[in-house]
Write a protein that holds these residues in place. Sequence first.
Motif, PDB file in Angstrom:
ATOM      1  N   ILE A 109       0.836  -1.202   0.000  1.00 42.79           N
ATOM      2  CA  ILE A 109       0.000   0.000   0.000  1.00 42.79           C
ATOM      3  C   ILE A 109       0.873   1.255   0.000  1.00 42.79           C
ATOM      4  N   LYS A 110       0.618   2.130  -0.953  1.00 46.21           N
ATOM      5  CA  LYS A 110       1.427   3.338  -1.112  1.00 46.21           C
ATOM      6  C   LYS A 110       0.849   4.491  -0.293  1.00 46.21           C
ATOM      7  N   LEU A 111       1.720   5.420   0.039  1.00 42.58           N
ATOM      8  CA  LEU A 111       1.304   6.601   0.796  1.00 42.58           C
ATOM      9  C   LEU A 111       0.238   7.385   0.040  1.00 42.58           C
ATOM     10  N   SER A 112       0.359   7.462  -1.289  1.00 43.36           N
ATOM     11  CA  SER A 112      -0.617   8.206  -2.089  1.00 43.36           C
ATOM     12  C   SER A 112      -2.008   7.601  -1.964  1.00 43.36           C
ATOM     13  N   GLU A 113      -2.100   6.271  -1.845  1.00 42.79           N
ATOM     14  CA  GLU A 113      -3.396   5.615  -1.672  1.00 42.79           C
ATOM     15  C   GLU A 113      -4.007   5.974  -0.317  1.00 42.79           C
ATOM     16  N   ILE A 114      -3.168   5.970   0.713  1.00 39.92           N
ATOM     17  CA  ILE A 114      -3.637   6.314   2.055  1.00 39.92           C
ATOM     18  C   ILE A 114      -4.127   7.759   2.095  1.00 39.92           C
ATOM     19  N   LYS A 115      -3.395   8.658   1.454  1.00 40.30           N
ATOM     20  CA  LYS A 115      -3.795  10.071   1.434  1.00 40.30           C
ATOM     21  C   LYS A 115      -5.139  10.254   0.736  1.00 40.30           C
ATOM     22  N   LYS A 116      -5.324   9.577  -0.376  1.00 37.75           N
ATOM     23  CA  LYS A 116      -6.585   9.680  -1.122  1.00 37.75           C
ATOM     24  C   LYS A 116      -7.745   9.148  -0.273  1.00 37.75           C
ATOM     25  N   TRP A 117      -7.527   8.014   0.376  1.00 36.90           N
ATOM     26  CA  TRP A 117      -8.555   7.415   1.249  1.00 36.90           C
ATOM     27  C   TRP A 117      -8.874   8.347   2.407  1.00 36.90           C
ATOM     28  N   TYR A 118      -7.834   8.900   3.027  1.00 37.30           N
ATOM     29  CA  TYR A 118      -8.030   9.759   4.188  1.00 37.30           C
ATOM     30  C   TYR A 118      -8.729  11.060   3.814  1.00 37.30           C
ATOM     31  N   ASN A 119      -8.371  11.633   2.680  1.00 37.53           N
ATOM     32  CA  ASN A 119      -9.000  12.883   2.244  1.00 37.53           C
ATOM     33  C   ASN A 119     -10.495  12.707   2.010  1.00 37.53           C
ATOM     34  N   TYR A 120     -10.891  11.513   1.587  1.00 33.82           N
ATOM     35  CA  TYR A 120     -12.319  11.246   1.412  1.00 33.82           C
ATOM     36  C   TYR A 120     -13.046  11.361   2.745  1.00 33.82           C
ATOM     37  N   TRP A 121     -12.482  10.772   3.805  1.00 38.03           N
ATOM     38  CA  TRP A 121     -13.146  10.815   5.102  1.00 38.03           C
ATOM     39  C   TRP A 121     -13.117  12.209   5.710  1.00 38.03           C
ATOM     40  N   VAL A 122     -12.067  12.957   5.469  1.00 34.15           N
ATOM     41  CA  VAL A 122     -12.001  14.331   5.952  1.00 34.15           C
ATOM     42  C   VAL A 122     -13.096  15.177   5.322  1.00 34.15           C
ATOM     43  N   SER A 123     -13.376  14.928   4.039  1.00 33.60           N
ATOM     44  CA  SER A 123     -14.386  15.721   3.325  1.00 33.60           C
ATOM     45  C   SER A 123     -15.812  15.285   3.615  1.00 33.60           C
ATOM     46  N   SER A 124     -15.992  14.047   4.112  1.00 36.74           N
ATOM     47  CA  SER A 124     -17.356  13.533   4.293  1.00 36.74           C
ATOM     48  C   SER A 124     -17.774  13.368   5.751  1.00 36.74           C
ATOM     49  N   ARG A 125     -16.838  13.485   6.689  1.00 38.08           N
ATOM     50  CA  ARG A 125     -17.152  13.330   8.098  1.00 38.08           C
ATOM     51  C   ARG A 125     -16.589  14.503   8.897  1.00 38.08           C
ATOM     52  N   SER A 126     -16.977  14.597  10.144  1.00 38.99           N
ATOM     53  CA  SER A 126     -16.434  15.642  11.013  1.00 38.99           C
ATOM     54  C   SER A 126     -14.945  15.397  11.213  1.00 38.99           C
ATOM     55  N   SER A 127     -14.237  16.429  11.618  1.00 38.88           N
ATOM     56  CA  SER A 127     -12.796  16.276  11.822  1.00 38.88           C
ATOM     57  C   SER A 127     -12.511  15.237  12.899  1.00 38.88           C
ATOM     58  N   ALA A 128     -13.317  15.236  13.968  1.00 35.12           N
ATOM     59  CA  ALA A 128     -13.094  14.275  15.053  1.00 35.12           C
ATOM     60  C   ALA A 128     -13.262  12.841  14.556  1.00 35.12           C
ATOM     61  N   THR A 129     -14.300  12.591  13.733  1.00 35.42           N
ATOM     62  CA  THR A 129     -14.545  11.238  13.225  1.00 35.42           C
ATOM     63  C   THR A 129     -13.466  10.812  12.242  1.00 35.42           C
ATOM     64  N   SER A 130     -13.061  11.712  11.344  1.00 35.20           N
ATOM     65  CA  SER A 130     -12.032  11.363  10.363  1.00 35.20           C
ATOM     66  C   SER A 130     -10.702  11.076  11.048  1.00 35.20           C
ATOM     67  N   ILE A 131     -10.387  11.821  12.102  1.00 36.03           N
ATOM     68  CA  ILE A 131      -9.162  11.573  12.863  1.00 36.03           C
ATOM     69  C   ILE A 131      -9.237  10.211  13.545  1.00 36.03           C
ATOM     70  N   TYR A 132     -10.390   9.891  14.096  1.00 39.61           N
ATOM     71  CA  TYR A 132     -10.578   8.605  14.783  1.00 39.61           C
ATOM     72  C   TYR A 132     -10.380   7.450  13.795  1.00 39.61           C
ATOM     73  N   ILE A 133     -10.972   7.565  12.610  1.00 39.89           N
ATOM     74  CA  ILE A 133     -10.840   6.523  11.588  1.00 39.89           C
ATOM     75  C   ILE A 133      -9.380   6.355  11.192  1.00 39.89           C
ATOM     76  N   ALA A 134      -8.691   7.482  10.970  1.00 36.80           N
ATOM     77  CA  ALA A 134      -7.276   7.430  10.591  1.00 36.80           C
ATOM     78  C   ALA A 134      -6.431   6.794  11.686  1.00 36.80           C
ATOM     79  N   ASN A 135      -6.737   7.103  12.937  1.00 33.11           N
ATOM     80  CA  ASN A 135      -5.950   6.555  14.042  1.00 33.11           C
ATOM     81  C   ASN A 135      -6.102   5.042  14.160  1.00 33.11           C
ATOM     82  N   VAL A 136      -7.291   4.543  13.822  1.00 33.79           N
ATOM     83  CA  VAL A 136      -7.496   3.090  13.849  1.00 33.79           C
ATOM     84  C   VAL A 136      -6.638   2.412  12.784  1.00 33.79           C
ATOM     85  N   PHE A 137      -6.643   2.972  11.558  1.00 35.87           N
ATOM     86  CA  PHE A 137      -5.827   2.400  10.484  1.00 35.87           C
ATOM     87  C   PHE A 137      -4.342   2.524  10.827  1.00 35.87           C
TER      88      PHE A 137
END
Length: 358
Positions: A109-137
């Motif tokens: 898994i490349k860093l660019s893939e992770i960034k694209k995935w993470y940016n989706y959650w940042v744009s569709s969820r609250s900052s607190a939720t997107s941070i929580y999702i990222a921290n789990v991964f």
Amino acid sequence: MASLYAKNNKLYLSIYHNGQRVIKPTGLEDNAKNRKLVSNDLLPNVLFQIQTGQIDISSKKESKTVSFYAELFLKSKKALLKDSSYVRYDSIIRNQILPLFGNRDINSIKLSEIKKWYNYWVSSRSSATSIYIANVFSAIFKEAFYDEAVEKNPFDFIKRPKKEQSGAKPFDIETMKLLISGADDVWFKNFLALSFFTGLRTGEAVGLKWEDIDFKTQELEVKRTRRYGKDVSPKTQKGYRSVPIFDELLPYLKNQRELTKESQSQYVFLSMYGTPFNDGNRIRDYHWKKLLEKLELPYQRLYDTRSSFATMMLSSGKFSINQVAQMMGHTNIEMLIYKYNKFIPSEVKKLDKSIGLF
């Protein structure tokens, strides 16, 4: 191709040969002297041994998938976390991570893939939720890093957004009445009345069962919350509590009892399919938003029904701070004061200024 990297202050060799990757621990500490030694002596020697067949790398290591390390992570947390936290971890992994990455070799898994995935959650969820999702991964990648399956954690290179500080924003009495009366569905009127007159969290309200309600004593017991389709224990021990059923709420609960009397379900509030809600998300995202739009009210969190109850109880002057904290399920009164004091009329104005202090 070969490279040198450090982990836990130890030097490692990373060598690619015929499309295969070999990691060799050197056992040496990471410092300038040892880096020079490895680069000039050890690394060329290892490369020579691989090329001459002295080191056999023909059998490729079994690849480890994201699913493998996700299960490893969940098992490590199972005995340490409360049910509510574990269920949330499990749901995020099953719904937000595994569908896209589950069968992938975690090292591919490349860093660019992770960034694209993470940016989706940042744009569709609250900052607190997107941070929580990222921290789990990120925690899953840490498991792989400790297992030496990856050289680095890609989330170390991703900047998280700042958490939004939304805070409590209680409704005034007139708006509370407007919201309850404006709800189109009778069950939703009853749900809002329960939320405003008890201060239950949304998950606690959808997890409420008829066995928890005593109409004779006019009390209800909070014993659980619903998250991701499961009944889990309250967040804290104080979360288990008795809450009075005030006279204003009583007719709404009796009305809801009448609505569900033919149902086989033990839950107080049911979806259109006659089943309990998985959590409060559907109520918040559909029924609540639809009601605010209908009444032309600016968006506010459904959770603010809880802060409205707190300020209403405190402002009434009929209850002590400790009593309100117990009804809310707060672990201490300091939390209650910190969150809601600014919404309560100053008690200083009620003091008798004529008292003789000397």
